[in-house]
Write an enzyme that holds these catalytic residues in place. Structure first.
Site, PDB file in Angstrom:
ATOM      1  N   HIS A  71       0.811  -1.219   0.000  1.00 42.51           N
ATOM      2  CA  HIS A  71       0.000   0.000   0.000  1.00 42.51           C
ATOM      3  C   HIS A  71       0.842   1.266   0.000  1.00 42.51           C
ATOM      4  O   HIS A  71       0.361   2.341  -0.344  1.00 42.51           O
ATOM      5  CB  HIS A  71      -0.961   0.006   1.193  1.00 42.51           C
ATOM      6  CG  HIS A  71      -0.309   0.237   2.517  1.00 42.51           C
ATOM      7  ND1 HIS A  71       0.048  -0.791   3.358  1.00 42.51           N
ATOM      8  CD2 HIS A  71       0.048   1.379   3.141  1.00 42.51           C
ATOM      9  CE1 HIS A  71       0.594  -0.290   4.455  1.00 42.51           C
ATOM     10  NE2 HIS A  71       0.612   1.017   4.346  1.00 42.51           N
ATOM     11  N   SER A 203       4.943   1.033   8.309  1.00 45.15           N
ATOM     12  CA  SER A 203       4.429   0.147   7.278  1.00 45.15           C
ATOM     13  C   SER A 203       5.579  -0.387   6.428  1.00 45.15           C
ATOM     14  O   SER A 203       6.446   0.370   5.985  1.00 45.15           O
ATOM     15  CB  SER A 203       3.442   0.886   6.372  1.00 45.15           C
ATOM     16  OG  SER A 203       2.249   1.176   7.051  1.00 45.15           O
TER      17      SER A 203
END
Length: 259
Positions: A71, A203
């Site tokens: 993402h 992330s």
């Protein structure tokens, strides 16, 4: 599960203080610490910025390859967000990236919410990216990925804690690690539900297991719950056995990125 990497919306600039909402994502106490970036395994971790000003983390797993979260490299409009800079903790040399491999099924499972993404349970287990570097890394040692099955990994994690490290939004230029954090389970979707302290910027950071053969990457940080849900929900990382076939396919085709 909401992805919390789109931090520029909620944090004004590169603050050295945790954003109020994101600080609440820690599990009641901040257990992170700065680590010596010249030492293993920390030297192999990557700090990544995209052209869209997103900050993520990653890990060198082969001399030409960095593993991160998928993402990180998509915009709110669903377009590719190219890498602007990538540096490894153990070397301040900036590394060029010529290909970013993303799972085809990931994009369809991301729903923009104005600040980030909601990710479907089906897509969450494939929230990985593989970045091909333009030049071979010779001054930093890669970390191998877990070679075994999900059942073997689950058994090991029932007996042993993991470590996680990345470049979080509140200290974007400092590699912070949480040692000896717990993985609660590998869920039915192939995600590691864990209790490592992560914020936006983490992330793509690795969950690391120390084995007799050395450190191995067992997971890739994907998402965290909203702060209001922290008491009821764990962080989520992709368990590497879930995506081993995909990673092997990409590694065999270094110049043909998956769309």
């Amino acid at each position: 599960m909401r992805l919390l990497w789109w931090w520029l919306v909620s944090c004004a600039g590169w603050s050295t203080q945790a954003c109020a909402g994101e600080a609440a994502l820690l599990f009641g106490h901040d257990d992170r610490r700065p680590v010596a970036v010249s030492e293993a395994p920390w030297q192999s971790l990557a700090r990544i910025e995209t052209q869209g000003d997103n900050l993520c983390s990653g890990v060198l797993i082969e001399p030409h390859w960095v593993l991160s979260a998928g993402h990180c490299f998509l915009t709110q409009q669903g377009e590719r967000d190219p890498v602007r800079s990538l540096t490894l903790a153990g070397s301040q040399q900036e590394r060029g990236v010529d290909s970013v491999f993303l799972p085809t099924r990931l994009k369809a499972g991301l729903t923009p919410d104005g600040e980030g993404f909601d990710i479907s349970p089906e897509a969450g287990a494939f929230d990985v990216a593989l970045l091909h570097l333009k030049e071979t890394v010779t001054d930093v040692a890669p970390l191998p990925i877990w070679p075994g099955s999900a059942s073997r990994l689950a058994g090991q994690l029932a007996r042993q804690s993991v470590s996680q490290a990345g470049y979080p939004v509140d200290h974007p230029d400092t590699l912070l690690a949480h040692d000896h954090c717990r993985v609660e389970r590998i869920n039915e979707r192939g995600m590691l539900e864990h209790r490592c302290d992560t914020l936006a910027g983490d992330s793509g950071s690795p969950l690391l297991l120390r084995t007799p053969a050395g450190w191995q990457v067992v997971g890739v940080q994907s998402s965290a719950p909203l702060a209001a849900q922290r008491a009821q929900a764990n962080n989520l990382a992709v368990a590497l056995p879930t995506v081993q076939p995909l990673l092997r396919h990409w590694l065999s085709q270094p110049l043909s990125p998956s769309r």
